[in-house]
Design a protein around this motif. Structure first.
Motif, PDB file in Angstrom:
ATOM      1  N   CYS A  14     -38.109 -12.443  -2.230  1.00 25.31           N
ATOM      2  CA  CYS A  14     -38.919 -11.638  -3.291  1.00 25.31           C
ATOM      3  C   CYS A  14     -38.300 -12.241  -4.661  1.00 25.31           C
ATOM      4  O   CYS A  14     -38.968 -12.464  -5.530  1.00 25.31           O
ATOM      5  N   GLU A  31     -40.053 -14.025  -7.599  1.00 29.11           N
ATOM      6  CA  GLU A  31     -40.201 -13.577  -8.773  1.00 29.11           C
ATOM      7  C   GLU A  31     -39.639 -14.591  -9.951  1.00 29.11           C
ATOM      8  O   GLU A  31     -40.399 -14.847 -10.960  1.00 29.11           O
ATOM      9  N   THR A  44     -30.330  -2.934  -7.546  1.00 32.92           N
ATOM     10  CA  THR A  44     -31.527  -2.102  -7.519  1.00 32.92           C
ATOM     11  C   THR A  44     -31.512  -1.518  -8.901  1.00 32.92           C
ATOM     12  O   THR A  44     -32.678  -1.608  -9.428  1.00 32.92           O
ATOM     13  N   ILE A  79     -34.857  -1.877 -11.453  1.00 29.65           N
ATOM     14  CA  ILE A  79     -35.520  -0.583 -12.039  1.00 29.65           C
ATOM     15  C   ILE A  79     -35.731  -0.463 -13.559  1.00 29.65           C
ATOM     16  O   ILE A  79     -36.586   0.240 -13.808  1.00 29.65           O
ATOM     17  N   GLY A 139     -44.862  -7.850 -10.403  1.00 34.09           N
ATOM     18  CA  GLY A 139     -44.508  -6.478  -9.855  1.00 34.09           C
ATOM     19  C   GLY A 139     -44.671  -6.419  -8.402  1.00 34.09           C
ATOM     20  O   GLY A 139     -43.901  -5.673  -7.705  1.00 34.09           O
ATOM     21  N   ILE A 140     -45.506  -7.229  -7.863  1.00 30.30           N
ATOM     22  CA  ILE A 140     -45.614  -7.400  -6.348  1.00 30.30           C
ATOM     23  C   ILE A 140     -44.279  -7.673  -5.710  1.00 30.30           C
ATOM     24  O   ILE A 140     -43.797  -7.030  -4.723  1.00 30.30           O
ATOM     25  N   ARG A 156     -41.267  -7.638  -7.227  1.00 33.32           N
ATOM     26  CA  ARG A 156     -40.356  -6.709  -7.439  1.00 33.32           C
ATOM     27  C   ARG A 156     -40.349  -5.612  -6.463  1.00 33.32           C
ATOM     28  O   ARG A 156     -39.241  -4.968  -5.924  1.00 33.32           O
ATOM     29  N   THR A 157     -41.630  -5.205  -6.386  1.00 32.42           N
ATOM     30  CA  THR A 157     -41.766  -3.837  -5.469  1.00 32.42           C
ATOM     31  C   THR A 157     -41.234  -4.079  -4.059  1.00 32.42           C
ATOM     32  O   THR A 157     -40.402  -3.555  -3.377  1.00 32.42           O
ATOM     33  N   ILE A 199     -37.530  -4.277  -3.831  1.00 32.80           N
ATOM     34  CA  ILE A 199     -36.990  -3.047  -4.051  1.00 32.80           C
ATOM     35  C   ILE A 199     -36.990  -2.258  -2.626  1.00 32.80           C
ATOM     36  O   ILE A 199     -36.085  -1.798  -2.163  1.00 32.80           O
ATOM     37  N   LEU A 200     -38.349  -2.323  -2.230  1.00 37.90           N
ATOM     38  CA  LEU A 200     -38.514  -1.635  -0.857  1.00 37.90           C
ATOM     39  C   LEU A 200     -37.902  -2.420   0.435  1.00 37.90           C
ATOM     40  O   LEU A 200     -37.209  -1.816   1.390  1.00 37.90           O
TER      41      LEU A 200
END
Length: 155
Positions: free
Chosen positions: A31, A35, A95, A99, A127-128, A130-131, A134-135
């Protein structure tokens, strides 16, 4: 150096929780790569694109991602030091760095609609990624501390 935090002994098989942690870390790295590529593509589309700066940024990110991948491989093979490094490096510092920017934007918006005023396809894709990043980290870090993983790292 057996029996220390820096010891790595051959093991028969990592428990499922360690495999989940490794998969989560690799997913987070992918991811991050996505990005970085999205950001670079957007910057290259600008007439004033600074190729040198973009190249240097990609080189630094690439080096960091390779180091993280190497540490993740050591973690998957039972290195306790690698689990600690990943916990603080990726779980805390990494993280937080992901954020801070969206949180600052959210807190500085006067209305919720302001967050969507200049929304672009690249921003949605970022955003996808990055989300997902993070997940994946939020799955990986706790998985490294499941009871079966703790036994694996302490055996």
């Amino acid at each position: 150096m057996t029996g220390t935090a820096f010891s790595v002994r051959p093991r028969t098989a990592a428990p499922r929780s360690v495999s989940v942690a490794f998969t989560g870390l690799v997913t987070a790295l992918l991811c991050g790569v996505g990005e970085a590529i999205t950001y670079t593509a957007v910057q290259l589309d600008r007439p004033d694109a600074d190729i040198g700066s973009l190249t240097a940024g990609l080189a630094v990110r690439g080096a960091i991602y390779l180091v993280v991948l190497g540490v993740a491989v050591h973690m998957a093979h039972g290195a306790r030091w690698a689990r600690i490094v990943l916990t603080f490096g990726i779980g805390v510092i990494g993280t937080a760095s992901l954020i801070i920017e969206p949180l600052a934007a959210t807190l500085s918006a006067r209305e919720i609609g302001d967050l969507f005023d200049n929304l672009t396809a690249a921003a949605v894709i970022t955003g996808i990624f990055r989300t997902g990043h993070i997940l994946a980290v939020l799955v990986a870090i706790p998985a490294m501390y499941r009871p079966s993983a703790r036994r694996y790292f302490h055996s």
